[in-house]
Motif scaffolding. Structure first.
Motif, PDB file in Angstrom:
ATOM      1  N   HIS A  65     -17.412 -20.712  -4.995  1.00 25.25           N
ATOM      2  CA  HIS A  65     -17.097 -22.169  -5.696  1.00 25.25           C
ATOM      3  C   HIS A  65     -17.693 -21.479  -7.006  1.00 25.25           C
ATOM      4  CE1 HIS A  65     -15.385 -24.919  -3.189  1.00 25.25           C
ATOM      5  NE2 HIS A  65     -15.845 -24.207  -2.130  1.00 25.25           N
ATOM      6  N   GLN A  66     -18.509 -20.695  -7.189  1.00 25.48           N
ATOM      7  CA  GLN A  66     -19.145 -20.268  -8.462  1.00 25.48           C
ATOM      8  C   GLN A  66     -18.550 -19.356  -9.566  1.00 25.48           C
ATOM      9  OE1 GLN A  66     -22.523 -19.935  -6.588  1.00 25.48           O
ATOM     10  NE2 GLN A  66     -21.932 -21.957  -5.986  1.00 25.48           N
ATOM     11  N   ILE A  67     -17.365 -18.767  -8.586  1.00 23.60           N
ATOM     12  CA  ILE A  67     -16.458 -17.366  -9.249  1.00 23.60           C
ATOM     13  C   ILE A  67     -16.071 -18.057 -10.696  1.00 23.60           C
ATOM     14  CG2 ILE A  67     -14.830 -15.958  -9.114  1.00 23.60           C
ATOM     15  CD1 ILE A  67     -15.275 -15.930  -6.264  1.00 23.60           C
ATOM     16  N   PRO A  68     -16.274 -17.190 -11.780  1.00 25.23           N
ATOM     17  CA  PRO A  68     -15.829 -17.601 -12.955  1.00 25.23           C
ATOM     18  C   PRO A  68     -14.404 -17.512 -13.049  1.00 25.23           C
ATOM     19  CG  PRO A  68     -17.107 -15.868 -13.260  1.00 25.23           C
ATOM     20  CD  PRO A  68     -17.211 -16.039 -11.956  1.00 25.23           C
ATOM     21  N   LEU A  69     -13.654 -18.219 -14.154  1.00 24.91           N
ATOM     22  CA  LEU A  69     -12.279 -18.394 -14.022  1.00 24.91           C
ATOM     23  C   LEU A  69     -11.783 -16.982 -14.446  1.00 24.91           C
ATOM     24  CD1 LEU A  69      -9.462 -20.112 -14.203  1.00 24.91           C
ATOM     25  CD2 LEU A  69      -9.794 -20.205 -16.593  1.00 24.91           C
ATOM     26  N   ILE A  70     -12.163 -16.223 -15.188  1.00 25.47           N
ATOM     27  CA  ILE A  70     -11.731 -14.892 -15.538  1.00 25.47           C
ATOM     28  C   ILE A  70     -11.593 -13.926 -14.455  1.00 25.47           C
ATOM     29  CG2 ILE A  70     -14.002 -14.069 -16.496  1.00 25.47           C
ATOM     30  CD1 ILE A  70     -10.429 -12.915 -17.969  1.00 25.47           C
ATOM     31  N   MET A  71     -12.699 -14.098 -13.429  1.00 29.50           N
ATOM     32  CA  MET A  71     -12.711 -13.210 -12.363  1.00 29.50           C
ATOM     33  C   MET A  71     -11.799 -13.660 -11.178  1.00 29.50           C
ATOM     34  SD  MET A  71     -14.723 -10.520 -11.751  1.00 29.50           S
ATOM     35  CE  MET A  71     -14.974  -9.578 -10.319  1.00 29.50           C
ATOM     36  N   ASN A  72     -11.404 -14.840 -11.196  1.00 31.63           N
ATOM     37  CA  ASN A  72     -10.674 -15.835 -10.244  1.00 31.63           C
ATOM     38  C   ASN A  72      -9.330 -15.008 -10.594  1.00 31.63           C
ATOM     39  OD1 ASN A  72     -10.518 -17.148  -8.029  1.00 31.63           O
ATOM     40  ND2 ASN A  72     -11.736 -18.753  -9.211  1.00 31.63           N
ATOM     41  N   ILE A  73      -9.014 -14.923 -11.724  1.00 35.96           N
ATOM     42  CA  ILE A  73      -7.625 -14.327 -12.108  1.00 35.96           C
ATOM     43  C   ILE A  73      -7.283 -12.977 -11.912  1.00 35.96           C
ATOM     44  CG2 ILE A  73      -5.998 -13.870 -14.118  1.00 35.96           C
ATOM     45  CD1 ILE A  73      -7.183 -16.502 -15.534  1.00 35.96           C
ATOM     46  N   LEU A  74      -8.517 -12.149 -12.000  1.00 37.99           N
ATOM     47  CA  LEU A  74      -8.477 -10.705 -11.700  1.00 37.99           C
ATOM     48  C   LEU A  74      -8.232 -10.591 -10.342  1.00 37.99           C
ATOM     49  CD1 LEU A  74     -11.174  -8.879 -13.941  1.00 37.99           C
ATOM     50  CD2 LEU A  74      -8.780  -8.362 -13.666  1.00 37.99           C
ATOM     51  N   MET A  75      -9.152 -11.504  -9.557  1.00 42.20           N
ATOM     52  CA  MET A  75      -8.785 -11.399  -8.254  1.00 42.20           C
ATOM     53  C   MET A  75      -7.588 -11.524  -7.650  1.00 42.20           C
ATOM     54  SD  MET A  75     -12.578 -13.079  -7.155  1.00 42.20           S
ATOM     55  CE  MET A  75     -12.409 -13.594  -5.601  1.00 42.20           C
ATOM     56  N   LYS A  76      -6.744 -12.103  -8.655  1.00 44.21           N
ATOM     57  CA  LYS A  76      -5.470 -12.723  -7.788  1.00 44.21           C
ATOM     58  C   LYS A  76      -4.676 -11.491  -7.630  1.00 44.21           C
ATOM     59  CE  LYS A  76      -4.764 -17.363  -7.592  1.00 44.21           C
ATOM     60  NZ  LYS A  76      -6.093 -17.499  -6.903  1.00 44.21           N
ATOM     61  N   LEU A  77      -4.987 -10.529  -8.905  1.00 44.33           N
ATOM     62  CA  LEU A  77      -4.326  -9.174  -9.095  1.00 44.33           C
ATOM     63  C   LEU A  77      -4.453  -8.199  -7.622  1.00 44.33           C
ATOM     64  CD1 LEU A  77      -4.731  -8.676 -12.631  1.00 44.33           C
ATOM     65  CD2 LEU A  77      -2.692  -9.399 -11.511  1.00 44.33           C
ATOM     66  N   SER A  78      -5.644  -8.494  -7.137  1.00 42.81           N
ATOM     67  CA  SER A  78      -5.679  -7.472  -5.997  1.00 42.81           C
ATOM     68  C   SER A  78      -4.906  -7.814  -4.739  1.00 42.81           C
ATOM     69  CB  SER A  78      -7.161  -7.648  -5.531  1.00 42.81           C
ATOM     70  OG  SER A  78      -7.622  -7.163  -4.469  1.00 42.81           O
ATOM     71  N   PHE A  79      -4.236  -6.967  -4.324  1.00 42.01           N
ATOM     72  CA  PHE A  79      -3.244  -7.172  -2.987  1.00 42.01           C
ATOM     73  C   PHE A  79      -4.149  -7.330  -1.853  1.00 42.01           C
ATOM     74  CE2 PHE A  79      -2.931  -3.324  -0.477  1.00 42.01           C
ATOM     75  CZ  PHE A  79      -3.435  -2.434  -1.581  1.00 42.01           C
TER      76      PHE A  79
ATOM     77  N   PHE B  87      -9.162  -2.634  -5.906  1.00 46.12           N
ATOM     78  CA  PHE B  87      -8.724  -3.670  -5.179  1.00 46.12           C
ATOM     79  C   PHE B  87      -9.423  -4.253  -4.232  1.00 46.12           C
ATOM     80  CE2 PHE B  87      -4.793  -1.290  -6.397  1.00 46.12           C
ATOM     81  CZ  PHE B  87      -4.311  -2.165  -7.497  1.00 46.12           C
ATOM     82  N   LEU B  88     -10.156  -3.342  -3.547  1.00 42.86           N
ATOM     83  CA  LEU B  88     -11.244  -3.714  -2.227  1.00 42.86           C
ATOM     84  C   LEU B  88     -12.382  -4.600  -2.991  1.00 42.86           C
ATOM     85  CD1 LEU B  88     -11.478  -3.596   0.762  1.00 42.86           C
ATOM     86  CD2 LEU B  88     -12.754  -1.466   0.168  1.00 42.86           C
ATOM     87  N   GLY B  89     -12.788  -4.186  -3.805  1.00 43.14           N
ATOM     88  CA  GLY B  89     -14.002  -4.976  -4.635  1.00 43.14           C
ATOM     89  C   GLY B  89     -13.560  -6.042  -4.908  1.00 43.14           C
ATOM     90  N   LEU B  90     -12.410  -6.199  -5.625  1.00 45.18           N
ATOM     91  CA  LEU B  90     -11.894  -7.638  -6.257  1.00 45.18           C
ATOM     92  C   LEU B  90     -11.780  -8.517  -5.017  1.00 45.18           C
ATOM     93  CD1 LEU B  90      -9.489  -6.583  -9.060  1.00 45.18           C
ATOM     94  CD2 LEU B  90     -11.868  -7.978  -9.150  1.00 45.18           C
ATOM     95  N   GLY B  91     -11.165  -7.752  -3.618  1.00 49.51           N
ATOM     96  CA  GLY B  91     -10.572  -8.627  -2.563  1.00 49.51           C
ATOM     97  C   GLY B  91     -11.916  -9.256  -1.914  1.00 49.51           C
TER      98      GLY B  91
ATOM     99  N   SER C 261       0.919  -1.349  -0.037  1.00 47.42           N
ATOM    100  CA  SER C 261      -0.067  -0.028  -0.112  1.00 47.42           C
ATOM    101  C   SER C 261       0.780   1.285  -0.207  1.00 47.42           C
ATOM    102  CB  SER C 261      -1.106   0.084   1.217  1.00 47.42           C
ATOM    103  OG  SER C 261      -1.699   0.999   1.308  1.00 47.42           O
ATOM    104  N   GLU C 262       2.059   1.191   0.850  1.00 40.84           N
ATOM    105  CA  GLU C 262       2.851   2.298   0.735  1.00 40.84           C
ATOM    106  C   GLU C 262       3.228   2.559  -0.538  1.00 40.84           C
ATOM    107  OE1 GLU C 262       6.521   1.926   2.671  1.00 40.84           O
ATOM    108  OE2 GLU C 262       6.552   4.120   3.379  1.00 40.84           O
TER     109      GLU C 262
END
Ligand code: ADP
Ligand code: MG
Length: 629
Positions: free
Chosen positions: A541-555, A529-533, A502-503
């Protein structure tokens, strides 16, 4: 060093209407010689600062034309090391005393083991009695003198100053200009912009370069200006300040055009009459020394001048004989203004100190400043303490309750959000001011960007880690998470990682935006980041793959997952259950529910590390980009 520029044009692009371009400096020529105090004069908005920025190399984007040093095309890198730029705003390191600021400058600018002439410089600039005063408590004139003193440490041959007298009273202005004149007389080239000096002040300048609407309308000796204006049919009324007069002339665009054509936009230099057979009595003359810039220069000229004539006394081949001459002549006019004759140092392409030395000097300076910022330290400490107690109270003893599944999640999310928001805002608010200061020091070749950036990163760690660990400890024990050494260490580590990412984002924003825009960008940068977090906690279990990948980018996601894995991992025993059946009593049930049972806390920490490096590199690159234009 003699500076020359030919056909210099500076174009800026309007930030709002990208297509509209504005030519600020319009194909001007000019020459500034060493040993001279040069004033770039003109009405407000004429392009004085722009011209100074271009000649000094402080601005390079949008510039065309030729820049020469001693008649040769100049190497920008080399030139930067032999010149210094003093900005209009006095950018001084806060929380240091005058002496400390001088010592840091000397350590950075001079090779290790060289004795810095700090005391002499402070003495000559009238700052010795203020050497223990903090830089922020100095008066305007003292700040300006300190800015000059800091650059004098390594004795560069060229000085550029943007409006050194603005904001100063008449007495301080005169002192400041006298000082500049003195520096010029030692063989330096001193170029400064000045808005509209009083007649008495104008006389201190050897050379004037007058610019109006981006055109050069006069270039030459100060004494030659009035006769020249008279010769082109614009006589300056008696008892009228010539500086006021020429600025008044610029109100008329036709006059500007005429004067600019007359002087060929700076190609012509108007000089006062030189009389080789000068018969003026010596005591009315003023000593003027012109140095040859190169080391192997055959001789140094010494001249005596007054308003009416220039009288070349003798050419001397070495500094020793010159000094002896100067002492013989010391009875002449105003000799008290003389300092030791000192040839400006020749310059070196490399930095005087190694990267490691720069790093350690800067780190020491930063740590000293941090330790002196008592108020800031108290605020940080109290903030972490209060928030720790507050979150601890909200989740008091709930961390081992098998019926409170959502509270466990909220605790982890709460901790991560605390770290994310706390650390992003401080650099967003503080860093923009620091960037200006760093740009000045970097431009004046005090240090390179890499050691600075490394020192910046390291200097913040002790306080940040201490506060983060304090907060984590309070929350950990108040919430009643079962104690396990590894779990506790990882709990603190995850919090620290989120805070460092964050810093990094805060620094990246602070290095690009000013405070006002940064305040809007900072919190809104965290929002996605918070939204994806927190997305999909109840349908993991129903989160689509693409969203899962995006979520990985959220620190923030990485932080929350790592936090949950820490709290419920490390061999966590089943939670207490006060009801008949607790679905989430077994730690791995929650992890399966969130679909993170196959993740590893170390992988998440790795991701955090990578994201941190990305943002910190972005900050580094944006600083490089800002300093290069
Ligand atoms: P001054 O002579 O007062 O120092 P400046 O050199 O600062 O004037 O500016 C000259 C003119 O160029 C001003 O009208 C200013 O608005 C314009 N200008 C300078 N830099 C920029 C820029 N980056 N974008 C747009 N306009 C600029
Ligand atoms: Mg200006």
């Amino acid at each position: 060093m003699d500076l020359e520029f030919r056909n210099l044009t500076y174009t800026v692009q309007s930030r709002i209407a990208k297509a509209t371009k504005k030519v600020v400096v319009k194909g001007v020529d000019g020459k500034f010689t060493s040993g001279q105090l040069v004033a770039i004069m003109g009405p407000s908005g004429a392009g004085k600062s722009s011209l100074l920025n271009i000649i000094s190399g402080y601005r390079s984007a949008g510039v065309t034309g030729e820049l020469l040093v001693n008649g040769q095309p100049r190497d920008e890198h080399q030139f930067q090391r032999s010149s210094c730029y003093i900005t209009q705003e006095d950018l001084l390191q806060p929380l240091l005393t005058v002496r400390e600021a001088m010592d840091v400058a000397a350590k950075l600018k001079l090779p290790r083991g060289t004795k810095a002439p700090s005391e002499e410089i402070l003495q000559e600039l009238g700052l010795l009695e203020h050497q223990n005063t903090r830089t922020d408590s100095l008066s305007g004139g003292q700040k300006k003198r300190l800015s000059i003193a800091l650059e004098l440490v390594n004795n560069p041959p060229v000085f550029f100053l943007d409006e050194p007298t603005s904001g100063l009273d008449t007495v301080t202005t005169t002192q400041c200009v006298k000082l500049l004149k003195q520096l010029a007389r030692q063989g330096r080239t001193i170029v400064c912009t000045i808005h509209q000096p009083a007649a008495s002040l104008l006389e201190f300048f050897d050379q004037l370069y007058i610019i109006a609407d981006g055109y050069c309308i006069y270039q030459g000796d100060t004494a030659a200006m009035v006769p020249y204006l008279e010769s082109v049919g614009m006589p300056c009324p008696r008892h009228h300040n010539p500086a006021d007069f020429i600025i008044e002339l610029t109100e008329n665009p036709a006059t500007v055009k005429l004067l600019s054509q007359e002087i060929l936009n700076g190609k012509i230099y108007k000089t006062s009459k030189i009389d080789q057979n000068c018969t003026e009595p010596l005591p009315q003359m003023q000593l003027k020394v012109c140095y040859q810039a190169e080391d192997n220069a055959p001789e140094t000229e010494i001249m005596l001048t007054n308003e009416k004539c220039v009288y070349k006394v003798q050419s001397y081949s070495n500094t020793a004989s010159m000094c002896s001459l100067s002492s013989q002549l010391s009875g002449i006019n105003n000799s008290s203004a003389w300092m030791k004759i000192q040839k400006p140092s020749d310059y070196d392409i490399s930095y005087s100190t190694s990267y490691f030395d720069q790093f350690s000097i800067l780190l020491k300076r930063m740590l000293l400043q941090i330790s002196r910022n008592r108020q800031g330290l108290w605020i940080q400490l109290l903030h972490h303490l209060m928030c720790g107690l507050l979150i601890g109270a909200c989740f008091y003893n709930m961390a081992n309750d098998g019926t409170e599944m959502f509270n466990h999640l909220k605790l982890c999310v709460g901790i991560v959000i605390f770290f994310a928001y706390t650390q992003i805002m401080v650099p967003v608010l503080v860093y923009p001011q620091e960037v200006k200061l760093v740009k000045k020091e970097y431009f004046n070749c005090w240090y390179s960007l890499t050691p600075y950036y490394a020192a910046l990163t390291v200097s913040k760690l002790p306080v940040q880690l201490f506060c983060n660990i304090l907060f984590s400890t309070i929350v950990y024990f108040m919430a009643g998470i079962p104690f396990n050494v590894m779990r506790f260490i990882t709990f603190c580590a995850v919090g620290n990682m989120v805070s460092l990412v964050s810093e990094g984002i805060g620094l990246a924003i602070g290095s690009v935006f000013n405070v006002t825009n940064g305040c809007a960008v900072g919190p809104s940068a965290i929002a996605p980041f918070l939204g994806l977090g927190v997305y999909g906690f109840d349908f993991a279990h129903q989160i689509p793959l693409i969203m899962n990948i995006l979520m990985k980018l959220s620190f923030i996601r990485c932080g929350i997952v790592a936090m949950v894995l820490t709290v419920f991992g490390f061999g966590r025993q089943p939670l207490e259950c006060s009801e008949v059946f607790c679905h989430f009593a077994k730690p791995n049930v929650l992890m399966q529910y969130l679909d993170i049972d196959k993740s590893s806390v170390w992988m998440e920490i790795m991701f955090l590390l990578i994201i941190m490096l990305v943002f910190r590199s972005m900050c580094y690159i944006s600083l490089r980009w800002r300093f290069a234009t």
